[in-house]
Design an enzyme around this catalytic site. Sequence first.
Site, PDB file in Angstrom:
ATOM      1  N   GLU A  60       0.815  -1.227   0.000  1.00  0.00           N
ATOM      2  CA  GLU A  60       0.000   0.000   0.000  1.00  0.00           C
ATOM      3  C   GLU A  60       0.846   1.274   0.000  1.00  0.00           C
ATOM      4  O   GLU A  60       1.895   1.338   0.648  1.00  0.00           O
ATOM      5  CB  GLU A  60      -0.906  -0.007   1.236  1.00  0.00           C
ATOM      6  CG  GLU A  60      -1.903   1.145   1.269  1.00  0.00           C
ATOM      7  CD  GLU A  60      -3.072   0.842   2.179  1.00  0.00           C
ATOM      8  OE1 GLU A  60      -4.014   0.175   1.718  1.00  0.00           O
ATOM      9  OE2 GLU A  60      -3.040   1.256   3.355  1.00  0.00           O
ATOM     10  N   LYS A  62       0.511   4.906   1.457  1.00  0.00           N
ATOM     11  CA  LYS A  62      -0.282   5.531   2.529  1.00  0.00           C
ATOM     12  C   LYS A  62       0.578   6.574   3.223  1.00  0.00           C
ATOM     13  O   LYS A  62       1.567   6.233   3.870  1.00  0.00           O
ATOM     14  CB  LYS A  62      -0.643   4.381   3.495  1.00  0.00           C
ATOM     15  CG  LYS A  62      -1.467   4.720   4.695  1.00  0.00           C
ATOM     16  CD  LYS A  62      -1.672   3.422   5.505  1.00  0.00           C
ATOM     17  CE  LYS A  62      -2.606   3.569   6.640  1.00  0.00           C
ATOM     18  NZ  LYS A  62      -2.737   2.329   7.433  1.00  0.00           N
ATOM     19  N   LYS A 122      -8.072   2.552  -2.942  1.00  0.00           N
ATOM     20  CA  LYS A 122      -8.441   2.408  -1.540  1.00  0.00           C
ATOM     21  C   LYS A 122      -9.084   3.718  -1.120  1.00  0.00           C
ATOM     22  O   LYS A 122      -8.416   4.749  -1.011  1.00  0.00           O
ATOM     23  CB  LYS A 122      -7.172   2.124  -0.724  1.00  0.00           C
ATOM     24  CG  LYS A 122      -7.418   1.629   0.664  1.00  0.00           C
ATOM     25  CD  LYS A 122      -7.468   0.116   0.630  1.00  0.00           C
ATOM     26  CE  LYS A 122      -7.574  -0.602   1.947  1.00  0.00           C
ATOM     27  NZ  LYS A 122      -7.861   0.086   3.123  1.00  0.00           N
ATOM     28  N   GLU A 171     -14.700  -5.395   2.244  1.00  0.00           N
ATOM     29  CA  GLU A 171     -14.028  -5.384   3.551  1.00  0.00           C
ATOM     30  C   GLU A 171     -15.034  -5.612   4.680  1.00  0.00           C
ATOM     31  O   GLU A 171     -16.061  -4.939   4.746  1.00  0.00           O
ATOM     32  CB  GLU A 171     -13.329  -4.037   3.747  1.00  0.00           C
ATOM     33  CG  GLU A 171     -12.656  -3.922   5.114  1.00  0.00           C
ATOM     34  CD  GLU A 171     -11.889  -2.621   5.254  1.00  0.00           C
ATOM     35  OE1 GLU A 171     -10.984  -2.373   4.443  1.00  0.00           O
ATOM     36  OE2 GLU A 171     -12.216  -1.849   6.172  1.00  0.00           O
ATOM     37  N   ASN A 192     -10.562  -6.832   7.896  1.00  0.00           N
ATOM     38  CA  ASN A 192      -9.716  -5.760   8.435  1.00  0.00           C
ATOM     39  C   ASN A 192      -9.414  -6.054   9.900  1.00  0.00           C
ATOM     40  O   ASN A 192     -10.318  -6.139  10.734  1.00  0.00           O
ATOM     41  CB  ASN A 192     -10.399  -4.392   8.282  1.00  0.00           C
ATOM     42  CG  ASN A 192      -9.393  -3.265   8.429  1.00  0.00           C
ATOM     43  OD1 ASN A 192      -8.338  -3.447   9.050  1.00  0.00           O
ATOM     44  ND2 ASN A 192      -9.690  -2.120   7.865  1.00  0.00           N
ATOM     45  N   GLU A 222      -6.141  -7.783   6.152  1.00  0.00           N
ATOM     46  CA  GLU A 222      -5.740  -6.381   5.998  1.00  0.00           C
ATOM     47  C   GLU A 222      -5.348  -5.761   7.345  1.00  0.00           C
ATOM     48  O   GLU A 222      -6.038  -5.978   8.342  1.00  0.00           O
ATOM     49  CB  GLU A 222      -6.909  -5.534   5.476  1.00  0.00           C
ATOM     50  CG  GLU A 222      -7.570  -5.995   4.215  1.00  0.00           C
ATOM     51  CD  GLU A 222      -8.818  -5.157   3.903  1.00  0.00           C
ATOM     52  OE1 GLU A 222      -9.497  -5.487   2.938  1.00  0.00           O
ATOM     53  OE2 GLU A 222      -9.121  -4.188   4.642  1.00  0.00           O
ATOM     54  N   SER A 223      -4.310  -4.980   7.328  1.00  0.00           N
ATOM     55  CA  SER A 223      -3.903  -4.098   8.436  1.00  0.00           C
ATOM     56  C   SER A 223      -3.096  -4.796   9.535  1.00  0.00           C
ATOM     57  O   SER A 223      -3.372  -5.937   9.912  1.00  0.00           O
ATOM     58  CB  SER A 223      -5.100  -3.432   9.124  1.00  0.00           C
ATOM     59  OG  SER A 223      -5.898  -2.735   8.217  1.00  0.00           O
TER      60      SER A 223
HETATM   61  O1  LIG Z   1      -5.240   3.038   8.910  1.00  0.00           O
HETATM   62  C1  LIG Z   1      -6.093   3.657   9.565  1.00  0.00           C
HETATM   63  O2  LIG Z   1      -5.827   4.316  10.589  1.00  0.00           O
HETATM   64  C2  LIG Z   1      -7.531   3.637   9.154  1.00  0.00           C
HETATM   65  C3  LIG Z   1      -8.461   4.325   9.907  1.00  0.00           C
HETATM   66  C4  LIG Z   1      -9.787   4.365   9.522  1.00  0.00           C
HETATM   67  C5  LIG Z   1     -10.201   3.716   8.380  1.00  0.00           C
HETATM   68  C6  LIG Z   1      -9.270   3.001   7.609  1.00  0.00           C
HETATM   69  C7  LIG Z   1      -7.950   2.964   7.984  1.00  0.00           C
HETATM   70  N1  LIG Z   1      -6.990   2.314   7.230  1.00  0.00           N
HETATM   71  C8  LIG Z   1      -7.207   1.820   5.921  1.00  0.00           C
HETATM   72  C9  LIG Z   1      -6.655   0.471   5.755  1.00  0.00           C
HETATM   73  O3  LIG Z   1      -7.415  -0.424   5.512  1.00  0.00           O
HETATM   74  C10 LIG Z   1      -5.178   0.249   5.897  1.00  0.00           C
HETATM   75  O4  LIG Z   1      -4.515   1.321   5.329  1.00  0.00           O
HETATM   76  C11 LIG Z   1      -4.647  -1.039   5.246  1.00  0.00           C
HETATM   77  O5  LIG Z   1      -5.348  -2.151   5.650  1.00  0.00           O
HETATM   78  C12 LIG Z   1      -3.160  -1.220   5.599  1.00  0.00           C
HETATM   79  O6  LIG Z   1      -3.001  -1.234   7.000  1.00  0.00           O
HETATM   80  P1  LIG Z   1      -1.568  -1.102   7.695  1.00  0.00           P
HETATM   81  O7  LIG Z   1      -0.685  -2.168   7.122  1.00  0.00           O
HETATM   82  O8  LIG Z   1      -1.821  -1.303   9.142  1.00  0.00           O
HETATM   83  O9  LIG Z   1      -1.049   0.254   7.362  1.00  0.00           O
END
Ligand SMILES: O=C(O)c1ccccc1NCC(=O)[C@H](O)[C@H](O)COP(=O)(O)O
Length: 270
Positions: A60, A62, A122, A171, A192, A222-223
Amino acid sequence: MKSANTPSILSKIIYDKQVEVALKKQLISESELRAAAMFKRSGISLSARLRNSDTGIIAEHKRRSPSKAVINQSLSLSEVAKGYEKAGACGMSVLTEGKYFGGSLEDLQLARASVNLPLLRKDFISDPYQLLEAKAHGADVILLIAAALSPGHTKELALQANDLGLEVLLEVHTAAELDSHLNDYCHMVGVNNRNLKTFEVSVETSKSLAEVIPDSFVKVSESGISDEKTITALRPYGFRGFLVGEHFMRTEDPGQTARQFINSLKQTAL
Ligand SMILES: O=C(O)c1ccccc1NCC(=O)[C@H](O)[C@H](O)COP(=O)(O)O
């Protein structure tokens, strides 16, 4: 402490996005979007790449986020995209939301011009106009967030996305969301791991939902993924896609970090 009536971050983001979309519709018509060169382009299937991959990384872009504020604002998007492609990522996720994540549709367009990876737009989609924007700026996949949409609305948007040649990543955070929102126009289901109310991250969320996701959909976690061990622990649950943002983006060279990560995953897959 938040009262029950405090709007969640998701509802704030969605509200702001809807206001923004209403304004944009006055500036750029649907027919202008449909006239974009990208409309003639055939999409690249992210779901097929994930099914056939030993690593399954969706890397990603970001810059910042509600949970972490600034992550990295000083990088060239084009260099990040090329780095991810060289690293062997299956696809790239481009955050196009501006106010909370610092992204834009121009980022998506630049990523499209830089790489041949499947690109995920996204963003916080609730209007068919946003699907046209996604297509016009080079996306192959769009995200629909169950928590932000009714089941009927999700199905309508997913069908419209398919008609434009876009794949759909649905999601979810809970089994109830999956049960009510999953439909045949989705290609991938993303669990997520980040609780959007508390921002706590737990990969147990992915593990607990794995068995209720039908096998015909590609499972994506995800995340909050920051090490290879997490991925090797999720694969036996049937996950084939892993969306990684911050872990790559907080480094000086996200492409290089992704390369090391993917190479190390390949070693464990041997
Ligand atoms: O990342 C956030 O803080 C967030 C807050 C509110 C809604 C969505 C959010 N993130 C979007 C995503 O889904 C993440 O950017 C993506 O899954 C990657 O996550 P990470 O590896 O933890 O950066």
